[in-house]
Design an enzyme around this catalytic site. Structure first.
Site, mmCIF file in Angstrom:
data_model
loop_
_atom_site.group_PDB
_atom_site.id
_atom_site.type_symbol
_atom_site.label_atom_id
_atom_site.label_comp_id
_atom_site.label_asym_id
_atom_site.label_seq_id
_atom_site.Cartn_x
_atom_site.Cartn_y
_atom_site.Cartn_z
ATOM 1 N N ASN A 8 0.861 -1.182 0.000
ATOM 2 C CA ASN A 8 0.000 0.000 0.000
ATOM 3 C C ASN A 8 0.899 1.234 0.000
ATOM 4 O O ASN A 8 1.512 1.541 1.010
ATOM 5 C CB ASN A 8 -0.893 -0.033 1.259
ATOM 6 C CG ASN A 8 -1.720 1.218 1.419
ATOM 7 O OD1 ASN A 8 -1.776 2.059 0.533
ATOM 8 N ND2 ASN A 8 -2.373 1.341 2.573
ATOM 9 N N LYS A 10 0.060 4.267 -0.189
ATOM 10 C CA LYS A 10 -0.565 5.451 0.433
ATOM 11 C C LYS A 10 -0.348 6.674 -0.481
ATOM 12 O O LYS A 10 -0.341 6.506 -1.706
ATOM 13 C CB LYS A 10 -0.012 5.643 1.847
ATOM 14 C CG LYS A 10 -0.138 4.345 2.667
ATOM 15 C CD LYS A 10 0.158 4.499 4.120
ATOM 16 C CE LYS A 10 0.012 3.144 4.810
ATOM 17 N NZ LYS A 10 0.198 3.212 6.245
ATOM 18 N N HIS A 90 -9.229 1.167 5.232
ATOM 19 C CA HIS A 90 -7.943 1.346 5.912
ATOM 20 C C HIS A 90 -8.133 2.312 7.081
ATOM 21 O O HIS A 90 -8.916 3.264 6.989
ATOM 22 C CB HIS A 90 -6.908 1.890 4.923
ATOM 23 C CG HIS A 90 -5.521 1.845 5.468
ATOM 24 N ND1 HIS A 90 -5.054 2.785 6.368
ATOM 25 C CD2 HIS A 90 -4.512 0.960 5.290
ATOM 26 C CE1 HIS A 90 -3.802 2.482 6.693
ATOM 27 N NE2 HIS A 90 -3.453 1.372 6.061
ATOM 28 N N GLU A 92 -6.454 4.686 8.096
ATOM 29 C CA GLU A 92 -6.217 6.107 7.786
ATOM 30 C C GLU A 92 -7.450 6.733 7.138
ATOM 31 O O GLU A 92 -7.721 7.912 7.335
ATOM 32 C CB GLU A 92 -4.976 6.234 6.888
ATOM 33 C CG GLU A 92 -3.709 6.015 7.697
ATOM 34 C CD GLU A 92 -2.549 5.413 6.920
ATOM 35 O OE1 GLU A 92 -2.555 5.443 5.673
ATOM 36 O OE2 GLU A 92 -1.630 4.887 7.579
ATOM 37 N N GLU A 160 -4.775 -4.989 10.834
ATOM 38 C CA GLU A 160 -3.758 -3.944 10.972
ATOM 39 C C GLU A 160 -3.964 -3.210 12.294
ATOM 40 O O GLU A 160 -4.779 -2.277 12.360
ATOM 41 C CB GLU A 160 -3.876 -2.936 9.819
ATOM 42 C CG GLU A 160 -3.563 -3.508 8.463
ATOM 43 C CD GLU A 160 -3.012 -2.449 7.504
ATOM 44 O OE1 GLU A 160 -1.994 -2.732 6.866
ATOM 45 O OE2 GLU A 160 -3.572 -1.347 7.427
ATOM 46 N N GLY A 166 3.309 2.139 10.805
ATOM 47 C CA GLY A 166 4.315 3.188 10.648
ATOM 48 C C GLY A 166 5.105 3.504 11.911
ATOM 49 O O GLY A 166 5.783 4.525 11.972
ATOM 50 N N SER A 205 4.059 -2.212 10.148
ATOM 51 C CA SER A 205 5.516 -2.253 10.343
ATOM 52 C C SER A 205 6.169 -3.568 9.909
ATOM 53 O O SER A 205 7.167 -3.992 10.495
ATOM 54 C CB SER A 205 5.873 -1.947 11.808
ATOM 55 O OG SER A 205 5.512 -0.618 12.132
HETATM 56 P P1 13P Z 1 3.506 0.289 7.510
HETATM 57 O O1 13P Z 1 3.962 -1.002 6.897
HETATM 58 O O2 13P Z 1 4.229 1.489 6.976
HETATM 59 O O3 13P Z 1 3.475 0.215 9.004
HETATM 60 O O4 13P Z 1 1.982 0.514 7.043
HETATM 61 C C1 13P Z 1 1.081 -0.529 7.171
HETATM 62 C C2 13P Z 1 -0.167 -0.176 6.471
HETATM 63 O O5 13P Z 1 -0.888 0.711 6.882
HETATM 64 C C3 13P Z 1 -0.484 -0.907 5.236
HETATM 65 O O6 13P Z 1 -1.767 -0.654 4.810
#
Ligand code: 13P
Length: 247
Positions: A8, A10, A90, A92, A160, A166, A205
């Site tokens: 992803n 983003k 997601h 976010e 997740e 992150g 992560s």
């Molecule tokens: P990270 O791998 O950067 O922690 O992000 C995970 C994520 O949100 C994937 O959708």
């Protein structure tokens, strides 16, 4: 069981970053792993020209097929472009765009109806975890975001934990195991025994170093990767880790 590694991107990636997709595509041409890259919408068209042996996914879509929805992208448009996967719900988007379980459910429905492989994201906040509410939150998200009459053959669930996204933090393998087993049980309760074929991804992560341990956990069938999916050098070891994991 299918094994899936999804990246992803983003809100990252410009035309020059298409090179990373090309490298992954070339390197894993013969891989049996379902490799999915979800770049921003602006790169999907150009990416579809170069992604030969891997799949492309969208990070979001609108719950309606077309109409007066300025700035939105529909599942039909994605299918038109040859896109095969979507990421829905997601954290976010849930946080920054106030996406509720109800809206997520509508997006999941249209995504599945349009035959997209649909990755629905669920997971608890740091506070919910501290309050020991992880399983309760996950059950609620599953119940409220998945209608019981959906055709789940193209459904993929990504766990997740929000506090792990992150941050460089990941749950203990035993914790991932407990939660993935719980998700599996709930999906079978919802949809019947065939739901044991729904792939379950871990996200938060994931990197080349921690991937081997995560992939050894039962009921972890792949990963949804953020930061480490942006470059070939970081993404490739994660794909190799799952290739080297016993089924
Ligand atoms: P990270 O791998 O950067 O922690 O992000 C995970 C994520 O949100 C994937 O959708």
């Amino acid at each position: 069981m299918r094994k899936i590694i999804a990246g992803n991107w983003k809100m990252n990636g410009k035309l020059e970053n298409l090179l990373e997709i090309k490298k992954i595509s070339n390197e894993f041409a013969l891989s049996e792993i379902e490799i999915v890259i979800c770049p921003p919408f602006t790169l999907l068209s150009a990416a579809s020209e170069i992604a030969k042996n891997i799949y492309l996914g969208a990070q979001n879509l609108h719950p309606e097929s077309e109409g007066a929805f300025t700035g939105e992208i529909s599942a039909d448009m994605l299918v038109d472009l040859g896109i095969t996967h979507s990421i829905i719900g997601h954290s976010e988007r849930r946080t920054e765009h106030n996406e509720t379980n109800e809206l997520v459910a509508r997006k999941v429905n249209i995504s599945l109806n349009k035959k997209l492989q649909t990755i629905i994201c669920i997971g608890e906040t740091e506070l919910q975890r501290k309050e020991n509410r992880t399983l309760e939150i996950i059950e609620q998200q599953l119940l409220d975001s998945l209608a019981s009459n959906i055709t789940f053959e193209k459904l993929i669930v990504a766990y997740e934990p929000i506090w792990a996204i992150g941050t460089g933090l990941i749950p203990e393998a035993s914790e991932i195991s407990k939660i993935h087993n719980f998700i599996r049980v709930k999906l079978v309760e919802l949809f019947g025994s065939n739901a044991s074929n729904i792939p379950l991804l871990y996200g938060g992560s994931v990197n080349g170093s921690n991937a081997p341990e995560i992939f050894r956990v039962a009921n972890v069938n792949g990963a949804l990767v953020g930061g480490a999916s942006l470059s070939f050098e970081k993404f490739a070891p994660i794909i190799r880790a799952i290739e080297n994991t016993d089924p």
